[in-house]
Design a protein around this motif. Structure first.
Motif, mmCIF file in Angstrom:
data_model
loop_
_atom_site.group_PDB
_atom_site.id
_atom_site.type_symbol
_atom_site.label_atom_id
_atom_site.label_comp_id
_atom_site.label_asym_id
_atom_site.label_seq_id
_atom_site.Cartn_x
_atom_site.Cartn_y
_atom_site.Cartn_z
ATOM 1 N N ASN A 9 0.841 -1.184 0.000
ATOM 2 C CA ASN A 9 0.000 0.000 0.000
ATOM 3 C C ASN A 9 0.881 1.240 0.000
ATOM 4 O O ASN A 9 1.660 1.454 0.925
ATOM 5 C CB ASN A 9 -0.918 -0.007 1.223
ATOM 6 C CG ASN A 9 -1.937 1.092 1.182
ATOM 7 O OD1 ASN A 9 -2.282 1.606 0.122
ATOM 8 N ND2 ASN A 9 -2.417 1.460 2.353
ATOM 9 N N LYS A 10 0.776 2.018 -1.070
ATOM 10 C CA LYS A 10 1.530 3.270 -1.176
ATOM 11 C C LYS A 10 0.851 4.310 -0.303
ATOM 12 O O LYS A 10 -0.355 4.538 -0.421
ATOM 13 C CB LYS A 10 1.524 3.747 -2.626
ATOM 14 C CG LYS A 10 2.841 4.094 -3.174
ATOM 15 C CD LYS A 10 2.680 4.516 -4.616
ATOM 16 C CE LYS A 10 4.042 4.603 -5.242
ATOM 17 N NZ LYS A 10 3.996 5.094 -6.599
ATOM 18 N N GLN A 11 1.624 4.924 0.581
ATOM 19 C CA GLN A 11 1.086 5.957 1.452
ATOM 20 C C GLN A 11 1.788 7.279 1.171
ATOM 21 O O GLN A 11 2.689 7.338 0.345
ATOM 22 C CB GLN A 11 1.268 5.535 2.908
ATOM 23 C CG GLN A 11 0.523 4.248 3.224
ATOM 24 C CD GLN A 11 0.707 3.794 4.652
ATOM 25 O OE1 GLN A 11 1.506 4.343 5.402
ATOM 26 N NE2 GLN A 11 -0.042 2.798 5.044
ATOM 27 N N MET A 12 1.395 8.316 1.875
ATOM 28 C CA MET A 12 1.974 9.642 1.638
ATOM 29 C C MET A 12 3.485 9.660 1.889
ATOM 30 O O MET A 12 4.211 10.349 1.201
ATOM 31 C CB MET A 12 1.307 10.687 2.531
ATOM 32 C CG MET A 12 -0.145 10.826 2.228
ATOM 33 S SD MET A 12 -0.771 12.390 1.688
ATOM 34 C CE MET A 12 0.395 13.598 1.951
ATOM 35 N N ASP A 13 3.937 8.892 2.878
ATOM 36 C CA ASP A 13 5.347 8.963 3.266
ATOM 37 C C ASP A 13 6.122 7.660 3.095
ATOM 38 O O ASP A 13 7.264 7.551 3.521
ATOM 39 C CB ASP A 13 5.465 9.452 4.706
ATOM 40 C CG ASP A 13 4.596 8.665 5.667
ATOM 41 O OD1 ASP A 13 3.779 7.849 5.209
ATOM 42 O OD2 ASP A 13 4.722 8.869 6.889
ATOM 43 N N GLY A 14 5.497 6.661 2.478
ATOM 44 C CA GLY A 14 6.221 5.411 2.274
ATOM 45 C C GLY A 14 5.319 4.277 1.842
ATOM 46 O O GLY A 14 4.215 4.491 1.337
ATOM 47 N N TYR A 15 5.810 3.075 2.035
ATOM 48 C CA TYR A 15 5.087 1.868 1.648
ATOM 49 C C TYR A 15 4.765 1.041 2.892
ATOM 50 O O TYR A 15 5.583 0.914 3.800
ATOM 51 C CB TYR A 15 5.952 0.983 0.745
ATOM 52 C CG TYR A 15 6.267 1.577 -0.593
ATOM 53 C CD1 TYR A 15 5.401 1.428 -1.670
ATOM 54 C CD2 TYR A 15 7.447 2.281 -0.797
ATOM 55 C CE1 TYR A 15 5.698 1.961 -2.912
ATOM 56 C CE2 TYR A 15 7.756 2.822 -2.036
ATOM 57 C CZ TYR A 15 6.874 2.657 -3.084
ATOM 58 O OH TYR A 15 7.166 3.187 -4.316
ATOM 59 N N SER A 16 3.591 0.443 2.877
ATOM 60 C CA SER A 16 3.204 -0.489 3.923
ATOM 61 C C SER A 16 3.065 -1.865 3.280
ATOM 62 O O SER A 16 2.331 -2.028 2.305
ATOM 63 C CB SER A 16 1.878 -0.047 4.545
ATOM 64 O OG SER A 16 1.481 -0.962 5.530
ATOM 65 N N PHE A 17 3.800 -2.830 3.805
ATOM 66 C CA PHE A 17 3.754 -4.214 3.329
ATOM 67 C C PHE A 17 2.977 -5.020 4.363
ATOM 68 O O PHE A 17 3.276 -4.942 5.552
ATOM 69 C CB PHE A 17 5.161 -4.786 3.197
ATOM 70 C CG PHE A 17 6.029 -4.051 2.223
ATOM 71 C CD1 PHE A 17 6.088 -4.429 0.893
ATOM 72 C CD2 PHE A 17 6.803 -2.980 2.632
ATOM 73 C CE1 PHE A 17 6.898 -3.754 -0.011
ATOM 74 C CE2 PHE A 17 7.621 -2.292 1.745
ATOM 75 C CZ PHE A 17 7.665 -2.689 0.414
ATOM 76 N N SER A 18 1.995 -5.808 3.919
ATOM 77 C CA SER A 18 1.201 -6.582 4.873
ATOM 78 C C SER A 18 0.763 -7.909 4.269
ATOM 79 O O SER A 18 0.789 -8.101 3.054
ATOM 80 C CB SER A 18 -0.031 -5.778 5.312
ATOM 81 O OG SER A 18 -0.883 -5.526 4.208
ATOM 82 N N ILE A 19 0.362 -8.807 5.164
ATOM 83 C CA ILE A 19 -0.205 -10.086 4.744
ATOM 84 C C ILE A 19 -1.568 -10.239 5.409
ATOM 85 O O ILE A 19 -1.837 -9.632 6.445
ATOM 86 C CB ILE A 19 0.708 -11.287 5.086
ATOM 87 C CG1 ILE A 19 1.078 -11.302 6.566
ATOM 88 C CG2 ILE A 19 1.945 -11.291 4.214
ATOM 89 C CD1 ILE A 19 1.880 -12.515 7.000
ATOM 90 N N THR A 20 -2.411 -11.049 4.816
ATOM 91 C CA THR A 20 -3.745 -11.266 5.362
ATOM 92 C C THR A 20 -3.687 -12.276 6.510
ATOM 93 O O THR A 20 -2.722 -13.047 6.629
ATOM 94 C CB THR A 20 -4.691 -11.812 4.273
ATOM 95 O OG1 THR A 20 -4.208 -13.094 3.855
ATOM 96 C CG2 THR A 20 -4.779 -10.855 3.087
ATOM 97 N N PRO A 21 -4.715 -12.295 7.344
ATOM 98 C CA PRO A 21 -4.764 -13.306 8.413
ATOM 99 C C PRO A 21 -4.687 -14.737 7.881
ATOM 100 O O PRO A 21 -4.101 -15.611 8.513
ATOM 101 C CB PRO A 21 -6.109 -13.032 9.090
ATOM 102 C CG PRO A 21 -6.364 -11.585 8.837
ATOM 103 C CD PRO A 21 -5.813 -11.329 7.461
ATOM 104 N N THR A 22 -5.256 -14.971 6.705
ATOM 105 C CA THR A 22 -5.206 -16.306 6.094
ATOM 106 C C THR A 22 -3.766 -16.718 5.800
ATOM 107 O O THR A 22 -3.368 -17.863 6.059
ATOM 108 C CB THR A 22 -6.027 -16.329 4.782
ATOM 109 O OG1 THR A 22 -7.342 -15.856 5.053
ATOM 110 C CG2 THR A 22 -6.081 -17.712 4.194
ATOM 111 N N ILE A 23 -2.973 -15.788 5.276
ATOM 112 C CA ILE A 23 -1.562 -16.081 4.989
ATOM 113 C C ILE A 23 -0.802 -16.293 6.297
ATOM 114 O O ILE A 23 0.027 -17.204 6.394
ATOM 115 C CB ILE A 23 -0.917 -14.949 4.150
ATOM 116 C CG1 ILE A 23 -1.581 -14.849 2.777
ATOM 117 C CG2 ILE A 23 0.583 -15.151 4.027
ATOM 118 C CD1 ILE A 23 -1.384 -16.057 1.878
#
Length: 101
Positions: A9-23
């Motif tokens: 997820n591209k944000q105003m000040d950087g990137y957020s990397f995430s995984i879903t609860p299923t993963i």
């Protein structure tokens, strides 16, 4: 094991990397000693510096995000897909056993 999808997820000040609860559940099932994180945030300037001086940030994000630190465990992953949450496009794709972390 199926492809592991990491949301970017591209944000105003950087990137957020995430995984879903299923993963997260899938990782914990296959790797009981793993400690997956919900998300990792990286500022734009940090990512830029990292890419220039060390190499692709993604090669270091997925082991940290999945909480897997053994190369032998990482080699068991078939494919990692970094997906743009806005567009659904694949931003980066890698096969851990073919990459040097």
């Amino acid at each position: 094991m199926t492809a592991i999808k990491i949301n970017v997820n591209k944000q105003m000040d950087g990137y957020s990397f995430s995984i879903t609860p299923t993963i997260r559940d899938l990782i914990k099932k296959h790797f009981p000693n793993a400690h997956p994180a919900n998300n990792i945030f990286v500022a734009y300037d940090t990512k830029s510096d990292f890419d220039i001086y060390i190499g692709r940030l993604e090669n270091h994000i997925y082991p940290a995000l999945l909480g897997i630190d053994k190369n032998s465990d990482l080699d068991k992953l078939d494919e990692i897909l970094f997906i743009d949450t806005q567009t659904g496009n694949i931003l980066h794709q890698l096969t851990p056993r073919d990459e040097k972390v």
